[in-house]
Design a protein around this motif. Structure first.
Motif, PDB file in Angstrom:
ATOM      1  N   UNK A 150      80.322 141.198  21.684  1.00  0.00           N
ATOM      2  CA  UNK A 150      81.799 140.962  21.026  1.00  0.00           C
ATOM      3  C   UNK A 150      81.667 139.728  20.229  1.00  0.00           C
ATOM      4  N   UNK A 151      81.001 138.393  21.352  1.00  0.00           N
ATOM      5  CA  UNK A 151      81.584 137.333  20.316  1.00  0.00           C
ATOM      6  C   UNK A 151      80.289 137.193  19.472  1.00  0.00           C
ATOM      7  N   UNK A 152      79.306 138.282  19.276  1.00  0.00           N
ATOM      8  CA  UNK A 152      78.126 137.726  18.888  1.00  0.00           C
ATOM      9  C   UNK A 152      78.299 138.663  17.301  1.00  0.00           C
ATOM     10  N   UNK A 153      78.791 140.147  17.866  1.00  0.00           N
ATOM     11  CA  UNK A 153      79.082 141.534  17.293  1.00  0.00           C
ATOM     12  C   UNK A 153      80.728 141.289  16.372  1.00  0.00           C
ATOM     13  N   UNK A 154      81.121 140.225  16.196  1.00  0.00           N
ATOM     14  CA  UNK A 154      83.026 140.319  16.213  1.00  0.00           C
ATOM     15  C   UNK A 154      83.560 140.870  14.575  1.00  0.00           C
ATOM     16  N   UNK A 155      82.258 140.854  14.154  1.00  0.00           N
ATOM     17  CA  UNK A 155      82.393 140.847  12.476  1.00  0.00           C
ATOM     18  C   UNK A 155      82.384 142.883  12.263  1.00  0.00           C
ATOM     19  N   UNK A 156      80.890 142.594  13.057  1.00  0.00           N
ATOM     20  CA  UNK A 156      80.953 144.306  13.183  1.00  0.00           C
ATOM     21  C   UNK A 156      82.360 145.157  14.250  1.00  0.00           C
ATOM     22  N   UNK A 157      82.457 144.622  15.271  1.00  0.00           N
ATOM     23  CA  UNK A 157      82.785 145.713  15.750  1.00  0.00           C
ATOM     24  C   UNK A 157      84.564 145.278  15.740  1.00  0.00           C
ATOM     25  N   UNK A 158      84.737 144.286  14.419  1.00  0.00           N
ATOM     26  CA  UNK A 158      86.345 144.017  13.777  1.00  0.00           C
ATOM     27  C   UNK A 158      87.568 143.986  14.951  1.00  0.00           C
ATOM     28  N   UNK A 162      90.066 135.667  17.239  1.00  0.00           N
ATOM     29  CA  UNK A 162      89.881 135.172  16.459  1.00  0.00           C
ATOM     30  C   UNK A 162      88.656 134.576  17.081  1.00  0.00           C
ATOM     31  N   UNK A 163      87.300 134.283  16.490  1.00  0.00           N
ATOM     32  CA  UNK A 163      85.683 134.005  16.873  1.00  0.00           C
ATOM     33  C   UNK A 163      86.056 133.346  17.614  1.00  0.00           C
TER      34      UNK A 163
END
Length: 233
Positions: A150-158, A162-163
């Motif tokens: 979830x940390x690495x693919x924060x944007x892809x997982x929408x 906040x990161x």
């Protein structure tokens, strides 16, 4: 007076000599944690004599996974005493991912060996504190890996978090997983196999040594993520 002034209960703080001494003490502590992790892993591997039985691969896989790889995967972010200090932050993150992936693979392999060994021997599963703690550690490790994704693919997982908060959760949960793994390793020293193999002062050494890297890891994570308190004048 200006607001939000950082407050130090020790006055003006340590001088250059104290900074140098503290830096070397921290470096020595981290290097000692590396040495302890490697020493515990090698010792457990020698005691297990992998290949002599189906069970022998269980302590081998688990010690490499949790005593060595998980420890190194966390300590590589240390500013002092890390053999990976020459790596960039991005390189350290990739190496962290590599180590933690190996942890998952070896942990699953070790689980397979112990399940197979006890099934062949017709022994009950989850019949000791060590096995119960081990099951909890494996489950927590899986959740920690999911948190890392979830940390690495924060944007892809929408994700709505906040990161920065996700990183804090990842670090906090990682510390809990590491401490749980340490308790599991300590509990293993009370197993029938270990007490029949190791006796006297060596048993006490195996009981206490895993606690030292845990203290260093806990100190590193707390210092990295504990916010500095400020007092308004």
């Amino acid at each position: 007076m200006p607001g939000d002034v950082e407050y130090s209960p020790l006055g003006d703080g340590p001088g250059p000599r104290d900074d140098w001494l503290n830096s070397w003490l921290r470096r020595a502590a981290v290097l000692a944690a590396h040495a302890t992790a490697v020493g515990c892993t090698l010792s457990l591997a020698l005691l297990a004599r992998p290949g002599t039985s189906l069970f022998s691969w269980h302590p081998m896989c688990m010690s490499v996974a949790y005593c060595l790889l998980m420890t190194e995967g966390i300590l590589l972010f240390s500013a002092e005493g890390s053999p990976f200090c020459f790596k960039s932050r991005k390189g350290k993150v990739r190496l962290h991912w590599f180590f933690q992936t190996l942890v998952l693979i070896l942990a699953a392999t070790g689980l397979g060996f112990i399940v197979g060994s006890r099934t062949v021997s017709e022994l009950p599963h989850l019949a000791s504190w060590h096995s119960l703690l081990g099951a909890a550690t494996l489950a927590a490790t899986g959740l920690q890996a999911a948190c890392g994704v979830a940390v690495v693919f924060h944007k892809q997982l929408r994700l709505s978090f906040p990161p920065a908060r996700l990183k804090l959760y990842h670090a906090t949960w990682g510390l809990l997983v590491y401490l749980l793994a340490t308790v599991t390793v300590v509990a293993a020293t009370f197993s029938d196999w270990f007490q029949a193999t190791v006796k006297g002062w060596a048993w006490w050494a195996f009981l206490l040594l895993p606690l030292y890297p845990a203290l260093v890891v806990m100190n590193q994570i707390i210092n990295a993520y504990l916010p500095r308190k400020k007092i308004s004048s």
